[in-house]
Design an enzyme around this catalytic site. Sequence first.
Site, short mmCIF file in Angstrom:
data_model
loop_
_atom_site.label_atom_id
_atom_site.label_comp_id
_atom_site.label_asym_id
_atom_site.label_seq_id
_atom_site.Cartn_x
_atom_site.Cartn_y
_atom_site.Cartn_z
N ASP A 7 -39.16 22.21 34.18
CA ASP A 7 -38.61 21.05 33.44
C ASP A 7 -39.59 20.70 32.33
O ASP A 7 -40.72 21.21 32.29
CB ASP A 7 -38.42 19.86 34.39
CG ASP A 7 -37.80 18.64 33.69
OD1 ASP A 7 -36.89 18.82 32.87
OD2 ASP A 7 -38.25 17.51 33.96
N SER A 8 -39.18 19.77 31.46
CA SER A 8 -40.10 19.29 30.43
C SER A 8 -41.19 18.41 31.04
O SER A 8 -42.26 18.25 30.48
CB SER A 8 -39.32 18.48 29.39
OG SER A 8 -38.67 17.41 30.04
N CYS A 70 -33.61 21.22 34.35
CA CYS A 70 -33.57 20.35 33.17
C CYS A 70 -32.22 20.57 32.50
O CYS A 70 -31.91 21.70 32.09
CB CYS A 70 -34.72 20.73 32.24
SG CYS A 70 -34.71 19.89 30.66
N GLU A 150 -42.33 9.36 32.95
CA GLU A 150 -43.55 10.13 32.71
C GLU A 150 -44.81 9.26 32.85
O GLU A 150 -45.90 9.78 33.12
CB GLU A 150 -43.51 10.81 31.33
CG GLU A 150 -42.51 11.95 31.26
CD GLU A 150 -42.79 13.10 32.22
OE1 GLU A 150 -43.98 13.46 32.41
OE2 GLU A 150 -41.83 13.64 32.80
N CYS A 182 -29.50 13.83 33.53
CA CYS A 182 -30.88 14.19 33.14
C CYS A 182 -31.68 14.13 34.43
O CYS A 182 -31.55 13.17 35.20
CB CYS A 182 -31.41 13.19 32.13
SG CYS A 182 -33.20 13.32 31.87
N HIS A 184 -34.60 13.44 35.10
CA HIS A 184 -35.54 12.31 35.26
C HIS A 184 -34.83 11.07 35.85
O HIS A 184 -35.50 10.19 36.38
CB HIS A 184 -36.14 11.90 33.91
CG HIS A 184 -37.25 12.78 33.43
ND1 HIS A 184 -37.03 14.05 32.94
CD2 HIS A 184 -38.59 12.57 33.36
CE1 HIS A 184 -38.20 14.58 32.58
NE2 HIS A 184 -39.16 13.71 32.82
N1 DGL Z 1 -35.35 16.24 32.42
C1 DGL Z 1 -34.67 16.68 31.25
C2 DGL Z 1 -33.16 16.81 31.47
O1 DGL Z 1 -32.70 16.97 32.58
C3 DGL Z 1 -34.92 16.03 29.91
C4 DGL Z 1 -36.14 15.25 29.64
C5 DGL Z 1 -36.64 15.37 28.20
O2 DGL Z 1 -35.96 14.88 27.27
O3 DGL Z 1 -37.69 15.99 28.05
O4 DGL Z 1 -32.40 16.82 30.53
#
Ligand code: DGL
Length: 259
Positions: A7-8, A70, A150, A182, A184
């Site tokens: 993931d990011s 992600c 984060e 998302c 997160h």
């Molecule tokens: N966790 C990522 C997702 O599921 C995105 C987070 C980011 O924008 O870096 O889309």
Amino acid sequence: MKIAVFDSGIGGMTVLHQIIKLLPNEDYIYYADTTHLPYGEKPKEILKKYIFQAVDFLIDHDIKALVVACNTATSAAIEDLRMSYSFPIIGIEPAVKPAVLESETENKKVLVLATRLTLKEEKYHHLVNRIDKNDIVDGLPLPELITFAEAFNFQEEQIVPYLEEQLKPFDLSQYGTVVLGCTHFPFFKDIIEKSFPKGTSIIDGSMGTAMNLKRTLEKRHQIGGGTGLITFYKSGEKVEDKDTLRHYDGLLKKLDCLL
Ligand code: DGL
């Protein structure tokens, strides 16, 4: 061999958490591309470069499968990744289908919360056009939630005002299902739930992705062989700092109560 989860940032841990429940006898490598976060606010072509850099790093770490945990990276690069590597690659996308099935029977609408890029991408529009025959799906980007996560900031008194502001233009009583599109966002599931009228379902695709991975490994007779060990990397650097590792452990425990 290990399962790589990518993931990011920390969002993919919401998927890793579900995977570990299904596949406890595996070893994992968790890769967060924190140097290039947030993915959802970047142009697709630049993102693809970052994603390929990360996966090129992971292939040198004895992996048997890659989970792109992600939604943004999946929408930007999953087809290209599958064409470039020979190990199985499992992605995640907003759980629009179960949400539409559920809400349609109640004459309600669906609200997809995701990143700007996910909501803009062709992959998402194809998905919605295929499923949303009665035009009941709306989307809303919530980039600040990624910043809060984060920073390990899950403080209700800071998250609620942000959500209230973003949700102001919507008549919340119309929505039967909210999709956390998302990875997160499940960290805020309890707070998001409280922002909507009682009875609104809040769903995400993490368990679907975990089951998909399990089926794929079963088919390839590649299940097991590990002890549940997780090695964390941040953009190519192994995470060894004890405080950060403690935070990660705390996040996985927090998810026990949320998902
Ligand atoms: N966790 C990522 C997702 O599921 C995105 C987070 C980011 O924008 O870096 O889309």
